[in-house]
Motif scaffolding. Structure first.
Motif, PDB file in Angstrom:
ATOM      1  N   ALA A   1      -4.653  -4.571   5.459  1.00 48.14           N
ATOM      2  CA  ALA A   1      -5.876  -4.159   4.746  1.00 48.14           C
ATOM      3  C   ALA A   1      -6.067  -2.641   4.832  1.00 48.14           C
ATOM      4  CB  ALA A   1      -7.077  -4.893   5.328  1.00 48.14           C
ATOM      5  N   CYS A   2      -5.815  -2.102   6.053  1.00 53.18           N
ATOM      6  CA  CYS A   2      -5.947  -0.648   6.211  1.00 53.18           C
ATOM      7  C   CYS A   2      -4.978   0.090   5.310  1.00 53.18           C
ATOM      8  CB  CYS A   2      -5.680  -0.236   7.659  1.00 53.18           C
ATOM      9  SG  CYS A   2      -6.750  -1.043   8.823  1.00 53.18           S
ATOM     10  N   HIS A   3      -3.735  -0.350   5.320  1.00 49.59           N
ATOM     11  CA  HIS A   3      -2.732   0.306   4.480  1.00 49.59           C
ATOM     12  C   HIS A   3      -3.124   0.252   3.007  1.00 49.59           C
ATOM     13  CE1 HIS A   3       0.261   1.484   7.317  1.00 49.59           C
ATOM     14  NE2 HIS A   3       0.443   0.274   7.798  1.00 49.59           N
ATOM     15  N   LEU A   4      -3.687  -0.874   2.610  1.00 48.32           N
ATOM     16  CA  LEU A   4      -4.100  -1.007   1.204  1.00 48.32           C
ATOM     17  C   LEU A   4      -5.124   0.058   0.854  1.00 48.32           C
ATOM     18  CD1 LEU A   4      -3.635  -2.740  -1.288  1.00 48.32           C
ATOM     19  CD2 LEU A   4      -5.502  -4.190  -0.566  1.00 48.32           C
ATOM     20  N   LYS A   5      -6.081   0.245   1.806  1.00 46.74           N
ATOM     21  CA  LYS A   5      -7.104   1.254   1.548  1.00 46.74           C
ATOM     22  C   LYS A   5      -6.508   2.643   1.479  1.00 46.74           C
ATOM     23  CE  LYS A   5     -10.911  -1.150   1.465  1.00 46.74           C
ATOM     24  NZ  LYS A   5     -11.881  -1.141   0.410  1.00 46.74           N
TER      25      LYS A   5
END
Lengths: 352, 443
Positions: free
Chosen positions: B357-361
């Motif tokens: 999720a962090c990487h997506l952001k």
């Protein structure tokens, strides 16, 4: 000794597995349906004479047979319709052991078969219904080859549940017909063949081993469904309420799977249940004082009560096949998984 | 020391000996009498009277009565001889007397033992007898019931055989009748061949099968030409059937066979079975596998990094910290937290999910897809327990693929997500959107 007694009159051990037995109407003969260990089916015709069972005919069929019925053949011909382990439907002439009709009904084993319209009973076309492990219930007419006249099955890709039992009912005139089917997840479904629709369905929580209407050729009166876990339910199907369905009463019996329910042909309120512990129980249904109660203008049925008449333990293995003789009150033949067939007499049935 | 009583009185006859011992005021109930063949004793504390007799007596037939303040012995002699003295000759010899006394006591004891034994054996006998009688009664009862059953059975069988005979006779009669009629009809037919008219013959539609569904009415009709016309065509086809039908008396209308019904199909659906499932469908094995995997994943690797405090090495704490950082927008720090947590617990799928999720952001789309894939691989026995996690992984990866414009892969992930949750409308909408995008790009 005023209660009816269940007396085991004759017992015979055979060397093949027995699955079902049926009386040949208008005679003192019956046919047993089973399978040999080598994978072929067995049809044996026996006759009762004095103290003995005489084996009249022995036929071997290409595949193991599971179930059979005479109910769709005429009184002159008395052909036996059978379903076998490969899903094929055969109709046999027992005089010479040759098939009169044959078709590939289902891709998997036919678990149950029933017929209506033959035997001089009822009106309308003689039809057979088969229920199979592939979840389909199909209605056949012997005069039409290869394709069922009606087919009740789930859509492709949907969940399939094994159909374990089928029964005809409500055949009071030549158009009306009803098929009731019981499945292994506890579903009981009633199909109306005139409107081609599902008339009613319910779930009784345990797999349904056997359903039977008390009479096939009258307007639906009572339906009994027996299941695993030693329970069976009697539905009063005269009055249908759109919200609650049919009134029912549940009863425990046998302390094991209730394999079969068979109504007495001469009295539709008496039936026998057979159990997985090898026992037979005789029951009588008493109607309530009022069969219908009216609430807010809506009619609902009222279930009656059951009287436990008698019990007999004949075997240690499940009694998988039983048939009342349509000609003699109280005479029945039953078969069990201990490879024994028994002729039993139930006395005092005319005094209940 | 008891006081010996000496003032007793005695008398005798040839057969009997009478001794009277005064009780001297002692209560009658306290007197204890002991008597054997040669020895007699009355003990009424503090007094004592004992006598070694001159000759033996029959102690079973002798009696002793306590009455009027004295004990009267009525002793029956064994030998009817006059004694002329009560005590035996040896009475002065104390040791002799003592010995005799002992013998007497032993004798009495044995006797009482014998009596007790006899009594008990008699009791046993009685018990056995009564038991046997009871058993006999029960046996008789059972036999009676058996008899009744057997007689019922016999009766039922006889009835049955009688019924069978009846049926047989009936069947024979019918056969005879049919044969008779057949003969008669044949004669009639041959006579009236020309003048018989077959008017209405209904033949069923699918009538290859000769299976008796016809109505035939025989009528006598004067005009003969009509008869000829009518008889010509159907006669050939129907002739042999006619023989069968005509067997019935006069003109019985046979049941009109109903045509087979119209073909139809009814669709069925079954009530879904959540739990308990039948054994053959149970996912118990896979669920156990998943639980085992979870347990393994929780094993933590120790890391010795002197900078970190103890609580900072706790992966649960780290996960929460990461979540907080994510919520506050500090994605890099969140990633760090998750990295550390993964170092400690490398097989926890949820950590990879959150890091994805962090990487997506942060628009690290490849890394996001990688992390989603890793977490999916970790959630391999596909059970209900990890359904939500798998759903999230699929959706995040799909989002990454969409942003990378790899729409086909994205669609695959949506299909997988739909398999887990087929009823989610948003999923269905999104999947459709992607499908249209694919079609428009390729089309």
């Amino acid at each position: 000794m005023e209660k009816p007694q269940i007396i085991s009159h004759m017992e015979k051990s055979v060397n093949y597995t027995l699955y079902d037995c049926k009386w040949i109407p208008r005679s003192a003969k019956f046919v047993t349906i089973g399978s040999h260990p080598r994978g072929t089916g067995a049809l044996h015709v026996y006759e009762i004479s004095h103290r003995d069972l005489i084996q009249l005919k022995v036929y071997e069929t290409p595949t193991s047979l599971k179930c059979g019925t005479f109910a769709a053949s005429s009184l002159q011909s008395r052909h036996l319709a059978t379903g076998d382990f490969k899903g094929q439907l055969y109709v046999w002439d027992l005089e010479n052991g040759k098939p009169v009709y044959q078709c590939d009904a289902h891709p998997e084993i036919i678990n149950a078969i029933d017929g209506v319209g033959g035997m001089g009973v009822g009106e309308g076309a003689p039809e057979l219904v088969t229920g199979s492990r592939d979840g389909a219930v199909k209605v056949w007419d012997v005069r039409q080859r290869d394709a069922p006249v009606a087919c009740m099955e789930p859509e492709d890709g949907e969940d399939r549940r094994d159909c374990w039992t089928v029964a005809f009912g409500d055949a009071y005139n030549s158009e009306e017909r009803c098929v009731c089917a019981g499945y292994d997840n506890g579903d009981v479904k009633m199909f109306d063949l005139r409107n081609m629709s599902v008339k009613w369905e319910t779930n009784i929580k345990n797999g349904v081993c056997s359903v039977e209407f008390d009479r096939k050729d009258i307007s639906m009166n009572k339906l009994v469904a027996s299941s695993l876990e030693g329970k069976f339910r009697v539905f009063d199907v005269r009055t249908h309420n759109s919200k609650t369905g049919f009134a029912s009463l549940e009863e425990k019996a046998h302390k094991s799977t209730v394999w079969l329910v068979k109504h007495l042909p001469q009295n539709r309120d008496i039936f026998m249940t057979t159990g997985g512990s090898g026992s037979l129980s005789l029951w009588k249904y008493d109607y309530p004082v009022k069969r219908v109660k009216v609430e807010d203008g809506v009619k609902t049925g009222v279930a009656g009560s059951l009287q436990y008449l008698q019990n007999a333990t004949l075997s240690t293995q499940p009694v998988c096949g039983m048939d009342w003789s349509p000609d003699k009150l109280g005479l029945a033949v039953c078969v069990a998984f201990d490879q024994a067939l028994r002729v039993i007499i139930v006395t005092k049935l005319n005094r209940i | 020391m008891p006081i010996i009583v000496k003032d007793y009185q005695w008398s005798e006859t040839d057969e009997k000996m009478f001794v009277q011992v005064p009780l001297k005021g002692v209560k009658q109930s306290k007197a204890d009498i002991f008597c054997t063949e040669e020895f007699v004793k009355v003990s009424f504390p503090p007094f004592l009277f004992e006598a070694l007799l001159f000759a033996p007596i029959d102690d079973e037939k002798s009696t002793a009565t306590i009455r009027d303040g004295s004990v009267t012995f009525n002793l029956l002699k064994k030998e009817p001889v006059m004694w002329s003295q009560l005590l035996s000759i040896h009475s002065d010899d104390k040791s002799f007397v003592l010995k005799k006394k002992q013998e007497a006591i032993e004798y009495a004891q044995k006797k009482s033992e014998d009596i007790a034994k006899r009594k008990s054996s008699a009791k046993e006998e009685n018990k056995k007898y009564s038991l046997k009688e009871m058993m006999k009664l029960e046996e008789a009862d059972r036999d009676r019931i058996e008899q009744i059953k057997v007689s019922e059975r016999n009766r039922a069988m006889d009835e049955f055989t009688r019924w069978k005979e009846e049926k047989k006779v009936e069947a024979e009669l019918e056969k005879m009748q049919l044969l008779e009629e057949n003969k008669v009809k044949k004669l009639e037919e041959n006579k009236e061949n020309e003048s018989c008219k077959i008017s209405e013959i209904f033949v069923d539609d699918n009538s290859d099968v000769v299976d008796g569904c016809r109505i035939i009415e025989l009528q006598e009709d004067p005009p003969l030409q009509k008869a000829n016309d009518a008889t010509e065509k159907p006669m050939a086809a129907v002739n042999h059937d006619l023989k069968q039908e005509v067997d019935k008396k006069k003109s019985k209308v046979k049941r009109q066979g109903a045509g087979p019904r119209q073909r139809g199909k009814i669709s069925v659906n079954f009530t879904p079975r959540v739990f308990p499932t039948p054994q053959r469908e149970s996912k118990a094995v896979e669920e156990d596998e998943w639980l085992q995997k979870q347990a393994d994943a929780r094993k933590q690797h120790a890391i010795d990094d002197p900078d970190l405090a103890q609580h900072e090495k706790d992966p649960a704490w780290l996960k929460d910290k990461g979540g907080q950082l994510f919520a506050s927008g500090d994605y890099m720090a969140a990633i760090n937290a998750f990295n550390l947590a993964i170092r400690i617990q490398p097989r926890m799928p949820i950590l990879f999910l959150n890091r994805a999720a962090c990487h997506l952001k942060l628009r690290n789309l490849y890394k996001c897809a990688e992390d989603c894939s890793t977490s999916l691989d970790l959630m391999v026995p596909k059970v209900a327990a990890n359904a939500k996690g798998r759903l999230k992984a699929h959706l995040r990866r799909a989002a990454a693929f969409c942003d990378l414009e790899l729409y086909v892969e994205a669609l695959q992930d949506y299909e997988a997500a739909l398999k887990i949750e087929p009823k989610n409308e948003k999923l269905i909408e999104d999947a459709d959107k992607i499908r249209t995008v694919i079609q428009s790009s390729t089309g």
